[in-house]
Design an enzyme around this catalytic site. Sequence first.
Site, short mmCIF file in Angstrom:
data_model
loop_
_atom_site.label_atom_id
_atom_site.label_comp_id
_atom_site.label_asym_id
_atom_site.label_seq_id
_atom_site.Cartn_x
_atom_site.Cartn_y
_atom_site.Cartn_z
CD GLU A 130 -3.96 -2.71 7.04
OE1 GLU A 130 -2.81 -2.93 6.62
OE2 GLU A 130 -4.58 -1.67 6.79
CG ASN A 181 -1.74 1.25 1.36
OD1 ASN A 181 -1.87 2.00 0.39
ND2 ASN A 181 -2.31 1.48 2.53
CE LYS A 186 0.10 3.49 4.79
NZ LYS A 186 -0.18 3.62 6.20
CB SER A 240 4.80 -2.20 11.88
OG SER A 240 4.33 -0.89 12.14
CG HIS A 263 -5.99 1.79 4.90
ND1 HIS A 263 -5.59 2.71 5.85
CD2 HIS A 263 -4.95 0.93 4.75
CE1 HIS A 263 -4.35 2.41 6.24
NE2 HIS A 263 -3.94 1.34 5.58
N GLY A 299 1.95 1.91 10.71
CA GLY A 299 2.89 3.03 10.60
C GLY A 299 3.53 3.42 11.92
CD GLU A 331 -3.24 5.43 6.59
OE1 GLU A 331 -3.19 5.55 5.36
OE2 GLU A 331 -2.33 4.91 7.26
C1 PEP Z 1 -0.91 -0.01 5.79
O1 PEP Z 1 -0.72 1.03 5.16
O2 PEP Z 1 -1.93 -0.64 5.58
C2 PEP Z 1 0.11 -0.45 6.73
C3 PEP Z 1 -0.07 -1.59 7.35
O3 PEP Z 1 1.20 0.37 6.92
P1 PEP Z 1 2.59 -0.02 7.65
O4 PEP Z 1 3.04 -1.32 7.06
O5 PEP Z 1 3.51 1.11 7.34
O6 PEP Z 1 2.29 -0.16 9.11
#
Ligand code: PEP
Length: 253
Positions: A170, A9, A11, A216, A98, A176, A100
């Site tokens: 998630e 992803n 972003k 992460s 997601h 992040g 976000e």
């Molecule tokens: C994500 O953007 O869905 C995500 C899991 O980000 P990260 O791997 O940076 O935690």
Amino acid sequence: MRKNVAAGNWKMHTTVQEASLLAGQLNALLDAKNVGENTRVILGVPFTHIAVVGQVVNRNLISIAAQNCAAEEKGAFTGEVSAEMLKSAGCDAVILGHSERRAYYGETDEIIKTKISLTLKNDMQAIFCCGEVLEEREKENHFNIVKAQIENALFDFSAEDMKSIVIAYEPVWAIGTGKTASAEQAQEMHGFIRQTLAKKFGQEVADNCSILYGGSVKPANAKEIFAKPDVDGGLVGGAALNAESFHAICLAF
Ligand code: PEP
């Protein structure tokens, strides 16, 4: 048999030029050392990058996903991008719900359900994201939260539709932040999600649904997390912005 999936992803990162370079580097690495037959690699790129990335990569090695789509089919919705447009630009999948988008753009399970429906109608796969925030986990309410998200967004779909839906668990507190859920915490939730699917759609649908972990994921922890029986891969943010890191994650099954 369900597929393993390594989905990046990106972003709101990279210019078109940087994206083209990054996708080309990943393509070369996968070309030299590819994933196994049962593993699928997906890049979730910004809308503006779909066509360019689609031309740079070998589509037998890499599928392309958008990170959102409109909740309407077409019409006077300035600035929106429809599922049909994404399909016509070369998208194979759409990341939906997601955290976000839920937190910053007010996306509810109801809106996400509509977007999933439009994604499937346009013959793309939906990557449905769910997960609890830290406070909900601390109150030990995480199973109820994730169950409600799945019930609200997915339970009106058919067993046939579920063949085109991938679930990404998630935990928001792990996105992040550098804080990864332990492999045991991931397995515990993934097992619960699969059970929830089995109760509603039957064991076959549950067994065939790919459930990804996101939060992460890095080359250093991917192997341990992906080794868990109900973890079928990862949705990867930060580490997907580096071709070597993401390639290592793609090979971690
Ligand atoms: C994500 O953007 O869905 C995500 C899991 O980000 P990260 O791997 O940076 O935690």
